[in-house]
Design a protein around this motif. Structure first.
Motif, PDB file in Angstrom:
ATOM      1  N   LEU A 144      -4.184  -1.248  -0.194  1.00 51.14           N
ATOM      2  CA  LEU A 144      -5.366  -2.207  -0.390  1.00 51.14           C
ATOM      3  C   LEU A 144      -5.685  -2.948   1.036  1.00 51.14           C
ATOM      4  O   LEU A 144      -6.783  -3.198   1.278  1.00 51.14           O
ATOM      5  N   LEU A 145      -4.678  -3.445   1.830  1.00 51.55           N
ATOM      6  CA  LEU A 145      -4.950  -4.051   2.911  1.00 51.55           C
ATOM      7  C   LEU A 145      -5.491  -3.008   4.043  1.00 51.55           C
ATOM      8  O   LEU A 145      -6.190  -3.458   4.925  1.00 51.55           O
ATOM      9  N   GLN A 146      -4.819  -1.857   3.940  1.00 52.88           N
ATOM     10  CA  GLN A 146      -5.402  -0.911   4.914  1.00 52.88           C
ATOM     11  C   GLN A 146      -6.921  -0.537   4.872  1.00 52.88           C
ATOM     12  O   GLN A 146      -7.584  -0.372   5.654  1.00 52.88           O
ATOM     13  N   ARG A 148     -11.458   3.010  -2.375  1.00 49.16           N
ATOM     14  CA  ARG A 148     -10.931   3.614  -1.318  1.00 49.16           C
ATOM     15  C   ARG A 148      -9.289   3.693  -1.522  1.00 49.16           C
ATOM     16  O   ARG A 148      -8.635   4.761  -1.503  1.00 49.16           O
ATOM     17  N   ALA A 149      -8.635   2.424  -1.783  1.00 50.01           N
ATOM     18  CA  ALA A 149      -7.301   2.431  -2.053  1.00 50.01           C
ATOM     19  C   ALA A 149      -6.763   3.314  -3.089  1.00 50.01           C
ATOM     20  O   ALA A 149      -5.702   3.955  -3.038  1.00 50.01           O
ATOM     21  N   GLY A 194      -4.099   8.172  -5.402  1.00 49.83           N
ATOM     22  CA  GLY A 194      -4.121   8.925  -6.699  1.00 49.83           C
ATOM     23  C   GLY A 194      -4.175   8.186  -7.973  1.00 49.83           C
ATOM     24  O   GLY A 194      -3.880   8.863  -9.158  1.00 49.83           O
ATOM     25  N   LEU A 195      -4.705   7.010  -8.035  1.00 46.55           N
ATOM     26  CA  LEU A 195      -4.637   6.080  -9.287  1.00 46.55           C
ATOM     27  C   LEU A 195      -6.297   6.091  -9.504  1.00 46.55           C
ATOM     28  O   LEU A 195      -7.072   6.184  -8.711  1.00 46.55           O
ATOM     29  N   LEU A 241      -5.453   0.132 -10.197  1.00 48.23           N
ATOM     30  CA  LEU A 241      -5.115  -0.631  -9.137  1.00 48.23           C
ATOM     31  C   LEU A 241      -5.755  -1.857  -9.010  1.00 48.23           C
ATOM     32  O   LEU A 241      -5.319  -2.807  -8.550  1.00 48.23           O
ATOM     33  N   SER A 242      -6.722  -2.149  -9.650  1.00 50.68           N
ATOM     34  CA  SER A 242      -7.055  -3.693  -9.972  1.00 50.68           C
ATOM     35  C   SER A 242      -6.382  -4.573 -10.749  1.00 50.68           C
ATOM     36  O   SER A 242      -6.061  -5.582 -10.292  1.00 50.68           O
ATOM     37  N   ALA A 243      -5.583  -3.782 -11.766  1.00 48.42           N
ATOM     38  CA  ALA A 243      -4.400  -4.527 -12.271  1.00 48.42           C
ATOM     39  C   ALA A 243      -3.207  -4.866 -11.258  1.00 48.42           C
ATOM     40  O   ALA A 243      -2.724  -6.289 -11.440  1.00 48.42           O
TER      41      ALA A 243
END
Length: 331
Positions: free
Chosen positions: A28-30, A36-37, A42-43, A48-50
């Motif tokens: 997320l930070l990159q 994009r993260a 591959g999620l 990823l929001s969770a």
């Protein structure tokens, strides 16, 4: 909790954390984007929001804030960005460590921070050795910058090697690779070729300077200023290979490494002249973080780079000094 120290309390808290959150945090930070993260990991985006929601609760900070169609890092997220990368790299090294390293089956990526001069001199030989011995590995060259040198102790936690001359770093493990010397380069039709280069020419001719700044310099340029020779810098350039094009056909002057000049074509439009002051020797070395002294994978890479220097430069002994001693040196 009675009887539990502060350190033990931290360990208990860490034990309750999901290590996958570190992977999510780094991505997320990159990427600075949930979409994009998620693709990188591959999620699905909801998954990823969770994870982002859990990270926000843990840190008590938004980490990513939406501005228009983009996300921006909060001040805390900026602090965490490099720390997360270092931590994740350390975790990866821990869980991929093996009692013995087999180059033939390794899929590791080896990373070196180098100047274009080092890539020109050693890059193809290093790549050739890895292709032959460790064909499934990847070799990454990243450009050396002043900020990299200033943060070398941090950078080398996530980068295998930094190839740099002596005079900049201390308290890091290193191994000397080869010796070179500095020469002054001028245009092939510059009249100083006939006159002979003097200190007065160094003070009056316009310069092309590499890595020029308050904290950035080459060892020879630093030595020149220590002797009270103040150059008139007309062009600043952070690459060595492009210097000849900035010198040819002009009255400019620059400092370059002898081995690099010897690699240039005969019609490059420049001439190399002896430096009219004691510039000192240029001893190129590879530097790494002491935490990797006993790492088998890292030791293999150091051996490859050392052998590449021997092959490219030709011979282990120079001026009575063994510059390819296989034992780590700490300074």
């Amino acid at each position: 909790m009675p009887g539990i120290s502060a350190v033990d309390t931290v360990r208990v808290n860490l034990a309750s954390l999901d290590l996958n959150l570190l992977v999510s945090l780094d991505a997320l930070l990159q990427e600075r984007s949930v979409t994009r993260a998620a693709a990188r990991m591959g999620l699905s985006q909801p998954a990823l929001s969770a994870s982002l929601a859990r990270l926000r609760r843990h840190f008590g900070d938004e980490l990513l804030t939406r501005v228009g169609n983009d996300y921006r890092l909060t001040p805390l997220a900026v602090q965490l960005k490099e720390l997360a990368r270092i931590a994740l790299s350390g975790v990866e090294r821990v869980f991929t460590a093996q009692p013995e390293f087999d180059p033939g089956s390794s899929t590791r990526e080896f990373s070196l921070v180098v100047s274009d001069y080092v890539v020109a001199l050693l890059g193809d030989t290093i790549a050739g050795l890895l292709t032959e011995e460790a064909p499934h590995t990847r070799l990454r060259f990243s450009a050396n910058t002043p900020s990299t040198v200033e943060r070398a102790d941090q950078v080398l936690l996530t980068t295998d090697l930094l190839v740099l001359p002596h005079g900049f770093l201390a308290d890091l493990s290193h191994r000397d690779l080869y010796r070179d010397e500095w020469v002054c380069v001028v245009g092939a039709d510059n009249p100083v070729i006939e006159e002979g280069l003097t200190v007065e020419h160094l003070e009056t001719l316009p310069w092309v300077a590499t890595y020029h700044g308050q904290t950035a310099s080459t060892p020879a340029a630093r030595q020149m200023r220590m002797l009270g020779i103040e150059p008139h810098v007309q062009v600043v350039n952070e690459n060595f290979l492009t210097v000849p094009a900035l010198i040819a056909g002009s009255d400019r002057i620059a400092l370059l490494q002898r081995r690099l000049v010897d690699m240039l074509p005969l019609n490059s439009g420049i001439r190399a002249l002896p430096v009219p002051f004691d510039a000192g020797p240029l001893i190129e070395a590879m530097w790494w973080h002491p935490v990797y002294d006993e790492d088998p994978e890292h030791a293999y890479l150091r051996d490859v780079v050392g052998r590449a220097a021997e092959l490219a430069v030709g011979g282990r002994q120079q001026d009575g000094i063994d510059l390819t001693d296989s034992e780590p040196q700490n300074k």
